[in-house]
Scaffold this active site. Structure first.
Site, PDB file in Angstrom:
ATOM      1  N   SER A  59     -88.398 -14.312 -75.051  1.00  0.00           N
ATOM      2  CA  SER A  59     -87.602 -14.003 -74.168  1.00  0.00           C
ATOM      3  C   SER A  59     -86.093 -13.674 -74.504  1.00  0.00           C
ATOM      4  O   SER A  59     -85.837 -14.389 -75.475  1.00  0.00           O
ATOM      5  CB  SER A  59     -87.703 -15.542 -73.122  1.00  0.00           C
ATOM      6  OG  SER A  59     -86.566 -15.322 -72.211  1.00  0.00           O
ATOM      7  N   GLY A  60     -85.446 -12.701 -73.848  1.00  0.00           N
ATOM      8  CA  GLY A  60     -84.045 -12.549 -74.358  1.00  0.00           C
ATOM      9  C   GLY A  60     -83.794 -12.053 -75.555  1.00  0.00           C
ATOM     10  O   GLY A  60     -82.478 -12.109 -76.203  1.00  0.00           O
TER      11      GLY A  60
ATOM     12  N   ASP B 216    -103.221  13.734 -62.594  1.00  0.00           N
ATOM     13  CA  ASP B 216    -104.173  13.609 -63.973  1.00  0.00           C
ATOM     14  C   ASP B 216    -104.022  12.086 -64.641  1.00  0.00           C
ATOM     15  O   ASP B 216    -104.740  11.993 -65.339  1.00  0.00           O
ATOM     16  CB  ASP B 216    -103.234  14.551 -65.289  1.00  0.00           C
ATOM     17  CG  ASP B 216    -103.474  16.185 -64.942  1.00  0.00           C
ATOM     18  OD1 ASP B 216    -104.632  16.543 -64.548  1.00  0.00           O
ATOM     19  OD2 ASP B 216    -102.716  16.839 -65.347  1.00  0.00           O
TER      20      ASP B 216
ATOM     21  N   HIS C 237     -87.660  -4.802 -57.698  1.00  0.00           N
ATOM     22  CA  HIS C 237     -87.603  -5.291 -59.002  1.00  0.00           C
ATOM     23  C   HIS C 237     -87.804  -4.248 -60.161  1.00  0.00           C
ATOM     24  O   HIS C 237     -86.914  -3.563 -60.644  1.00  0.00           O
ATOM     25  CB  HIS C 237     -88.921  -6.373 -59.409  1.00  0.00           C
ATOM     26  CG  HIS C 237     -88.833  -7.329 -60.621  1.00  0.00           C
ATOM     27  ND1 HIS C 237     -89.156  -8.609 -60.785  1.00  0.00           N
ATOM     28  CD2 HIS C 237     -88.373  -6.883 -61.849  1.00  0.00           C
ATOM     29  CE1 HIS C 237     -89.017  -8.911 -61.946  1.00  0.00           C
ATOM     30  NE2 HIS C 237     -88.635  -7.826 -62.705  1.00  0.00           N
TER      31      HIS C 237
ATOM     32  N   SER D 213     -91.639 -14.472 -73.039  1.00  0.00           N
ATOM     33  CA  SER D 213     -90.916 -13.690 -72.003  1.00  0.00           C
ATOM     34  C   SER D 213     -90.911 -14.502 -70.711  1.00  0.00           C
ATOM     35  O   SER D 213     -91.995 -14.957 -70.366  1.00  0.00           O
ATOM     36  CB  SER D 213     -91.703 -12.385 -71.823  1.00  0.00           C
ATOM     37  OG  SER D 213     -91.250 -11.808 -70.588  1.00  0.00           O
ATOM     38  N   SER D 214     -90.006 -14.519 -69.876  1.00  0.00           N
ATOM     39  CA  SER D 214     -90.063 -15.165 -68.673  1.00  0.00           C
ATOM     40  C   SER D 214     -90.959 -14.735 -67.740  1.00  0.00           C
ATOM     41  O   SER D 214     -91.548 -15.254 -66.753  1.00  0.00           O
ATOM     42  CB  SER D 214     -88.635 -15.276 -67.869  1.00  0.00           C
ATOM     43  OG  SER D 214     -88.236 -13.864 -67.967  1.00  0.00           O
ATOM     44  N   ASP D 215     -91.367 -13.450 -68.009  1.00  0.00           N
ATOM     45  CA  ASP D 215     -92.364 -12.649 -67.085  1.00  0.00           C
ATOM     46  C   ASP D 215     -93.652 -12.918 -67.646  1.00  0.00           C
ATOM     47  O   ASP D 215     -94.842 -12.525 -67.065  1.00  0.00           O
ATOM     48  CB  ASP D 215     -92.307 -11.169 -67.158  1.00  0.00           C
ATOM     49  CG  ASP D 215     -91.025 -10.731 -66.605  1.00  0.00           C
ATOM     50  OD1 ASP D 215     -90.585 -11.285 -65.273  1.00  0.00           O
ATOM     51  OD2 ASP D 215     -90.181  -9.974 -66.963  1.00  0.00           O
TER      52      ASP D 215
ATOM     53  N   HIS E 251     -94.040  -4.246 -68.777  1.00  0.00           N
ATOM     54  CA  HIS E 251     -92.949  -4.246 -67.649  1.00  0.00           C
ATOM     55  C   HIS E 251     -91.803  -3.533 -68.012  1.00  0.00           C
ATOM     56  O   HIS E 251     -91.293  -4.026 -69.232  1.00  0.00           O
ATOM     57  CB  HIS E 251     -92.844  -5.740 -67.317  1.00  0.00           C
ATOM     58  CG  HIS E 251     -91.813  -5.896 -66.565  1.00  0.00           C
ATOM     59  ND1 HIS E 251     -91.578  -5.168 -65.092  1.00  0.00           N
ATOM     60  CD2 HIS E 251     -90.518  -6.792 -66.488  1.00  0.00           C
ATOM     61  CE1 HIS E 251     -90.354  -5.685 -64.631  1.00  0.00           C
ATOM     62  NE2 HIS E 251     -90.017  -6.678 -65.301  1.00  0.00           N
TER      63      HIS E 251
ATOM     64  N   TYR F 106    -111.459  17.723 -69.858  1.00  0.00           N
ATOM     65  CA  TYR F 106    -110.331  18.045 -70.528  1.00  0.00           C
ATOM     66  C   TYR F 106    -110.442  17.641 -71.914  1.00  0.00           C
ATOM     67  O   TYR F 106    -111.028  16.496 -72.027  1.00  0.00           O
ATOM     68  CB  TYR F 106    -109.300  17.410 -69.595  1.00  0.00           C
ATOM     69  CG  TYR F 106    -107.838  17.432 -70.271  1.00  0.00           C
ATOM     70  CD1 TYR F 106    -106.981  18.566 -69.756  1.00  0.00           C
ATOM     71  CD2 TYR F 106    -107.486  16.742 -71.176  1.00  0.00           C
ATOM     72  CE1 TYR F 106    -105.658  18.697 -70.309  1.00  0.00           C
ATOM     73  CE2 TYR F 106    -105.917  16.850 -71.600  1.00  0.00           C
ATOM     74  CZ  TYR F 106    -105.211  17.855 -71.071  1.00  0.00           C
ATOM     75  OH  TYR F 106    -103.972  18.052 -71.707  1.00  0.00           O
TER      76      TYR F 106
ATOM     77  N   GLY G  46     -87.517  -5.825 -70.064  1.00  0.00           N
ATOM     78  CA  GLY G  46     -88.899  -5.486 -70.188  1.00  0.00           C
ATOM     79  C   GLY G  46     -89.673  -6.047 -71.203  1.00  0.00           C
ATOM     80  O   GLY G  46     -89.019  -6.854 -72.030  1.00  0.00           O
ATOM     81  N   ASN G  47     -91.039  -5.977 -71.392  1.00  0.00           N
ATOM     82  CA  ASN G  47     -91.671  -6.544 -72.231  1.00  0.00           C
ATOM     83  C   ASN G  47     -93.187  -5.953 -72.449  1.00  0.00           C
ATOM     84  O   ASN G  47     -93.576  -5.267 -71.366  1.00  0.00           O
ATOM     85  CB  ASN G  47     -91.911  -7.946 -72.010  1.00  0.00           C
ATOM     86  CG  ASN G  47     -91.875  -8.419 -70.390  1.00  0.00           C
ATOM     87  OD1 ASN G  47     -93.005  -7.988 -69.951  1.00  0.00           O
ATOM     88  ND2 ASN G  47     -90.798  -8.905 -69.756  1.00  0.00           N
TER      89      ASN G  47
ATOM     90  N   HIS H 262     -87.767  -2.077 -66.694  1.00  0.00           N
ATOM     91  CA  HIS H 262     -86.710  -1.680 -65.582  1.00  0.00           C
ATOM     92  C   HIS H 262     -86.492  -0.420 -65.600  1.00  0.00           C
ATOM     93  O   HIS H 262     -85.130   0.367 -65.496  1.00  0.00           O
ATOM     94  CB  HIS H 262     -85.462  -2.474 -65.537  1.00  0.00           C
ATOM     95  CG  HIS H 262     -85.932  -3.883 -65.166  1.00  0.00           C
ATOM     96  ND1 HIS H 262     -84.913  -4.822 -64.612  1.00  0.00           N
ATOM     97  CD2 HIS H 262     -86.774  -4.740 -65.353  1.00  0.00           C
ATOM     98  CE1 HIS H 262     -85.397  -5.886 -64.295  1.00  0.00           C
ATOM     99  NE2 HIS H 262     -86.559  -5.990 -64.757  1.00  0.00           N
TER     100      HIS H 262
END
Lengths: 237, 237, 237, 237
Positions: free
Chosen positions: B42-43, B119, B170, B73-75, B94, B228, B25-26, B96
């Site tokens: 990344s990593g 909501d 994914h 990050s690779s994403d 992002h 609200y 994630g990132n 998982h």
């Protein structure tokens, strides 16, 4: 403990017991002598909530006791309907607790399938009917309260014998003679919902316990003839 | 809080909120004035991540601002496509996360089945289509971004009204006006996915809530007419 | 870190990562230069385990290096078969972790249904065949090892590309170039098993990802052409 | 450790191990020399329980040793029947632990589906029959005990080889030579119930392990020929 301290503790206990996070849910207490309801303010995260931020509204018309304080929970009209309809209750809790809400979402009663259920609830915990377009577009939160009371009246349920209800597509409300009881019932309800969901993973068929076993457990623990616990005379601490 | 501090906090909050572990994630933030995106390297495991290790890339072409720093990050290309396509968003997350990823894996939209969902998200949270062989073998991460935007365009969804997407096979992406919102949406999404999965254990049939209830809750909490919370005028703390 | 410290840490990490409790499971390390395997002693609870209690056995025949020490784990013969068959592995972990064991119990491969799986395992994680009466009544633990190797050979799997196996009706084994990798693979396997089980609650149909997506993710993170992470040249800390 | 300390620790361990909360469940110990049973008092929350509040009753007739102390658990008559019927047991535990109770609620035996089960229980863990109206309205708790013993007798089960039972629509009882064993069996039972329930989410078909594998594991860890663990001669600490 006074009303404010009890109501504050109840709101915090919702978090401690894993029933609430962020700004979701609320606990309220009624002062029957003063006709005042104390409730969590709207949209305030539990971790920031302070005791003095609780909002006091009049039981009769929901008007603010202190007009320059915070706004009360948006669910306040639901609480007021229940307090007005059921003079025997003293506290109410609303949560989006994970498992009970799953039942609300699939519009199922929580069937009494074991003695854990029977120790606290004398029968199935009802799920309300769907609110109509007009009820939602009108006084929505108040209509939610009426819908709960309607369900209990239609099924002829004593709200102290089954102190919780699942609001269809929404989540649970619970209550009790005190707000502490209301929190406890919300906690037990979530646990029952977990166990019943596990039961469903094992068998899609419901296994409602017979009435004689339901009553044996309910009456062993509740009511004047209860044999469970220490009773007032025997209590040592 | 400046961009770097906010982005670092967001990455750490993914772990605190149980959405990420190891290097999975990132979170990123965009500085629209400078056209710079800050993102997790990344990593790098979250528990070792330091604020100065966040990587700055140019929004336009993804080039590194500091060429002797860490790799992003690779994403990153996915984030860049979303920032370029949707100027109204300020942060992206992002993960998982366990339950949302289960939906991605079975290629299902997360249907709006309750008011907890309504909501925060004004309708079902979409799952993207399968990427093609060419899209995967080509600029895979960039194509993932295009696939998300394509899904939102095709369904005519406002990305601020449904600030999350499930990437097929994914996991989830979420976003918001700020990176703090993006983290909150990722957290709520995971909770919704848990509750919907529990609902599935009870009933294999979906129970989508009617539009009038969806809008009642969404608009009660979001938008100019929201009732609200405390509003800006009433807020005391 | 020397072998003993690494092996001790691995055994403790099984508990920290929620994969083991009581006396269940074990981690071992091989010293290829000395042909010695270090493994957890049999029936010693993790919380009482000390580093010097680890048991050294000879890789060739499993004989004790120190004949007046503790007995090695009853699963030692399984470890030895794997070390002898696969010279490329340096550490092995066995657990009864909750979700992976559920797969073992229903005799199912863990299908690669998402990119989280593909990031670590290049394909389905196999479940072994049932051991025969003779295999169980004979050299049971050694035969378990042979059964794992037979499965990997029959399916032509590189044990470093799919570094785990589900033992039918028993539980998972995992391994890696180092015992630290073996623990990480056991941890990821359990997480994958949880996510796949959640996927099953949503859909009884498997959703295996296409090979091109599997390889894209596996090779992005593993092997000589990996682009994920910082690489050796770029690593700053 | 004396009886009182052991019984108190057992009751507290139920909470520590996640098997009990509120006032649910109870642990007892029998002193065979004195024919005295020590048990948790009724309705006292675990967090408030003190060692001196444990209640002593006579094994023969259940009468109070100290008539001005607290009331014993309402389940005391069930414990007494088991102690009288099975002289080989020394401690008993009753809980409403979440997963084992789910099995009770759907009236299912817990099938031996893996070696984790076989390491502790030499076969399926039985679920009792439904109690009749007369049994529930009469000496309910005592009849629960008779129903457990009847089930074990009918199936010809040695209660030390399968040291637990699921009470239909109620929850589990477990026992052992010592109360410490009884707690351990309750803990393992809950874990087995979790794993078996996960197995059901994957496959509605049961996968009972063959008897030769069941016995191989059970006898490896239990009985005179056990090879698991360190044995008395080899034990170093």
């Amino acid at each position: 403990m006074n009303c404010q301290a009890a109501c504050f503790k109840a709101n915090r206990d919702l978090v401690t017991n894993g029933l609430a996070q962020f700004t979701w849910g609320n606990a309220s207490i009624v002062d029957r002598a003063e006709n005042i309801v104390l409730i969590k303010p709207s949209g305030v995260a539990y971790e920031r909530l302070t005791e003095t931020e609780l909002v006091a509204v009049r039981l009769g018309d929901g008007s603010l006791v202190n007009t320059d304080g915070l706004r009360p929970s948006s669910d306040t009209p639901t609480h007021l309907v229940l307090y007005r309809s059921w003079p025997q209750i003293g506290g109410i809790v609303h949560t989006h607790s994970e498992y009970a809400t799953a039942y609300s979402q699939v519009e199922m009663d929580l069937i009494a399938e074991g003695t854990t259920h029977a120790d606290y609830f004398r029968g199935d915990i009802p799920c309300t009917r769907q609110l109509t377009l007009d009820e939602v577009n009108g006084a929505y939160e108040e209509n939610t309260g009426h819908c709960i009371v309607e369900e209990f009246t239609r099924r002829d349920i004593n709200p102290l014998e089954i102190p919780a209800c699942l609001i269809r597509q929404h989540g649970p409300f619970s209550w009790g003679k005190t707000v502490e009881d209301a929190v406890h019932h919300a906690t037990v309800l979530e646990r029952l919902a977990r166990m019943a969901l596990h039961s469903r993973c094992l068998s899609q068929q419901f296994h409602r316990i017979p009435n004689f076993l339901l009553d044996r457990h309910y009456l062993r623990k509740n009511g004047p003839a209860a044999s469970y616990g220490q009773g007032s005379a025997l209590k040592k601490n």
